[in-house]
Design a protein around this motif. Structure first.
Motif, PDB file in Angstrom:
ATOM      1  N   ALA A 103     -30.220  24.282  14.645  1.00  0.00           N
ATOM      2  CA  ALA A 103     -29.726  25.664  14.716  1.00  0.00           C
ATOM      3  C   ALA A 103     -29.577  26.086  16.176  1.00  0.00           C
ATOM      4  O   ALA A 103     -28.598  26.752  16.554  1.00  0.00           O
ATOM      5  CB  ALA A 103     -30.680  26.604  13.979  1.00  0.00           C
ATOM      6  N   LEU A 104     -30.533  25.683  17.019  1.00  0.00           N
ATOM      7  CA  LEU A 104     -30.469  25.993  18.440  1.00  0.00           C
ATOM      8  C   LEU A 104     -29.318  25.252  19.118  1.00  0.00           C
ATOM      9  O   LEU A 104     -28.605  25.811  19.963  1.00  0.00           O
ATOM     10  CB  LEU A 104     -31.798  25.642  19.107  1.00  0.00           C
ATOM     11  N   VAL A 105     -29.127  23.988  18.738  1.00  0.00           N
ATOM     12  CA  VAL A 105     -28.031  23.189  19.298  1.00  0.00           C
ATOM     13  C   VAL A 105     -26.679  23.851  18.991  1.00  0.00           C
ATOM     14  O   VAL A 105     -25.833  24.000  19.884  1.00  0.00           O
ATOM     15  CB  VAL A 105     -28.063  21.749  18.725  1.00  0.00           C
ATOM     16  N   ILE A 106     -26.474  24.252  17.741  1.00  0.00           N
ATOM     17  CA  ILE A 106     -25.221  24.900  17.351  1.00  0.00           C
ATOM     18  C   ILE A 106     -25.086  26.267  18.025  1.00  0.00           C
ATOM     19  O   ILE A 106     -23.990  26.676  18.434  1.00  0.00           O
ATOM     20  CB  ILE A 106     -25.135  25.049  15.825  1.00  0.00           C
ATOM     21  N   PRO A 221     -24.215  19.245   6.623  1.00  0.00           N
ATOM     22  CA  PRO A 221     -23.950  20.059   5.425  1.00  0.00           C
ATOM     23  C   PRO A 221     -24.054  21.567   5.642  1.00  0.00           C
ATOM     24  O   PRO A 221     -23.332  22.320   5.001  1.00  0.00           O
ATOM     25  CB  PRO A 221     -25.015  19.563   4.447  1.00  0.00           C
ATOM     26  N   ILE A 222     -24.934  22.033   6.517  1.00  0.00           N
ATOM     27  CA  ILE A 222     -25.021  23.487   6.719  1.00  0.00           C
ATOM     28  C   ILE A 222     -23.979  23.966   7.722  1.00  0.00           C
ATOM     29  O   ILE A 222     -23.148  24.831   7.403  1.00  0.00           O
ATOM     30  CB  ILE A 222     -26.442  23.902   7.168  1.00  0.00           C
ATOM     31  N   PHE A 223     -23.965  23.407   8.935  1.00  0.00           N
ATOM     32  CA  PHE A 223     -23.085  23.935   9.979  1.00  0.00           C
ATOM     33  C   PHE A 223     -21.739  23.216  10.097  1.00  0.00           C
ATOM     34  O   PHE A 223     -20.889  23.627  10.906  1.00  0.00           O
ATOM     35  CB  PHE A 223     -23.801  23.914  11.328  1.00  0.00           C
ATOM     36  N   GLY A 224     -21.528  22.146   9.327  1.00  0.00           N
ATOM     37  CA  GLY A 224     -20.213  21.521   9.282  1.00  0.00           C
ATOM     38  C   GLY A 224     -19.861  20.648  10.466  1.00  0.00           C
ATOM     39  O   GLY A 224     -18.674  20.379  10.701  1.00  0.00           O
ATOM     40  N   ALA A 225     -20.861  20.187  11.223  1.00  0.00           N
ATOM     41  CA  ALA A 225     -20.592  19.314  12.372  1.00  0.00           C
ATOM     42  C   ALA A 225     -20.650  17.842  11.950  1.00  0.00           C
ATOM     43  O   ALA A 225     -21.164  17.507  10.879  1.00  0.00           O
ATOM     44  CB  ALA A 225     -21.624  19.577  13.469  1.00  0.00           C
ATOM     45  N   TYR A 234     -19.770  17.577   2.675  1.00  0.00           N
ATOM     46  CA  TYR A 234     -20.231  18.799   2.014  1.00  0.00           C
ATOM     47  C   TYR A 234     -20.650  19.789   3.095  1.00  0.00           C
ATOM     48  O   TYR A 234     -21.518  19.473   3.911  1.00  0.00           O
ATOM     49  CB  TYR A 234     -21.428  18.524   1.103  1.00  0.00           C
ATOM     50  N   HIS A 235     -20.064  20.986   3.097  1.00  0.00           N
ATOM     51  CA  HIS A 235     -20.369  21.957   4.149  1.00  0.00           C
ATOM     52  C   HIS A 235     -20.588  23.339   3.557  1.00  0.00           C
ATOM     53  O   HIS A 235     -19.746  23.828   2.801  1.00  0.00           O
ATOM     54  CB  HIS A 235     -19.222  22.050   5.165  1.00  0.00           C
ATOM     55  N   LEU A 236     -21.693  23.957   3.918  1.00  0.00           N
ATOM     56  CA  LEU A 236     -21.873  25.369   3.584  1.00  0.00           C
ATOM     57  C   LEU A 236     -20.916  26.196   4.434  1.00  0.00           C
ATOM     58  O   LEU A 236     -20.223  27.080   3.941  1.00  0.00           O
ATOM     59  CB  LEU A 236     -23.316  25.795   3.837  1.00  0.00           C
TER      60      LEU A 236
END
Length: 293
Positions: A103-106, A221-225, A234-236
């Motif tokens: 999360a910090l990286v994004i 899957p969460i941030f799409g990277a 699969y991406h949220l």
């Protein structure tokens, strides 16, 4: 005085246990992924995402059980690093730390104007990658931390084992899509060192397993990277990531970004210091069986 070499001594030497462990785990992983789970489960659940989830849970449990039984009898000890009693604490801690890192990286990429959400998808898309990333965490952490790091450390000490296991971990990602020499070095420095220190600090595999799982799960899957050059599908949050390679990691993804290395090395340094203060390090001593100092 010369040490007498015996077959029993050779069989129980760290290097022998390492080779046997790798062969057994690789064999189980290969067989586990080749079992026709879809054919077995389709009559029961139909063409459902449950098939993939059950298959991933099956492989994960099979790998964990294999490791526990193999070394319980081979090394004649209780497998404390995979104790069920420690599972809630270290699995949740690992997941939170892995999520926070990515999360910090994004967030850093976003602050530099390089991250944009283009679409928000239903949260249900996360079910399959959640369990597939558990399998990845279990498989790679058993291999690199449970086998390579632990058994090399037993003979060569913590520092040398950290270096060897980290280099091998980086090398293992050198053939991923979009990989470069820099991305392999980045993986070795950030994930290879950090995950090894996680094990050193806790002497527990649940921590690195779930940190590794959450790292991949959050990034892809969460941030799409991209995750090590791979789109998990699969991406949220469907996203666009643009900018210089030092910020975004280019085709390999944010794991090859400079700030990812910095964040992980800082965290690894803090944990290494705590491990040192807690006498969790094993010194180098080629002439004897090492124990935690």
């Amino acid at each position: 005085m010369k040490t007498k070499i015996t077959w029993k001594g050779i069989l129980h030497a760290p290097f022998t246990r390492l080779i046997i462990g790798i062969i057994v785990i690789l064999t189980v992983m290969l067989l586990g992924t080749q079992i026709p789970m879809r054919k077995l489960l389709t009559p029961l659940v139909g063409d459902s995402p449950l098939i993939s989830i059950i298959a991933d849970l099956f492989i994960s449990c099979l790998l964990l059980l294999t490791y526990i039984l193999l070394f319980k009898y081979y090394e004649n000890r209780t497998i404390t690093e995979l104790s069920l009693k420690s599972f809630p604490r270290y699995a949740s801690l690992g997941f939170l730390v892995g999520f926070a890192i990515q999360a910090l990286v994004i967030a850093v990429i976003y602050l530099f104007g390089g991250y944009k959400i283009t679409e928000v998808n239903p949260i249900s898309v996360l079910a399959i990658p959640f369990f597939s990333n558990i399998t990845t965490g279990v498989w790679e952490e058993i291999l690199f931390r449970g086998l390579i790091f632990r058994l090399v450390e037993e003979k060569l000490g913590t520092v040398i084992s950290l270096l060897i296991s980290a280099l091998l971990f980086g090398f293992a990602h050198a053939w991923n899509p979009g990989a470069t020499v820099f991305s392999s070095v980045a993986i070795a420095l950030e994930a290879g060192i950090l995950l090894g220190v996680c094990y050193v600090l806790t002497r527990n595999l649940w921590f690195p397993i779930f940190l590794h799982m959450a790292w991949n799960f959050t990034q892809g899957p969460i941030f799409g990277a991209e995750v090590s050059g791979t789109d998990m599908g699969y991406h949220l949050f469907s996203s666009e990531i643009t900018g210089p390679e030092w910020l975004t990691g280019g085709a390999f993804g944010p794991e090859a970004a400079v700030h990812t290395i910095i964040i992980c090395l800082i965290l690894a340094g803090v944990m290494y210091y705590k491990a040192q203060k807690g006498n969790k390090l094993i010194p180098y001593n080629m002439s004897s069986n090492n124990t935690i100092s």
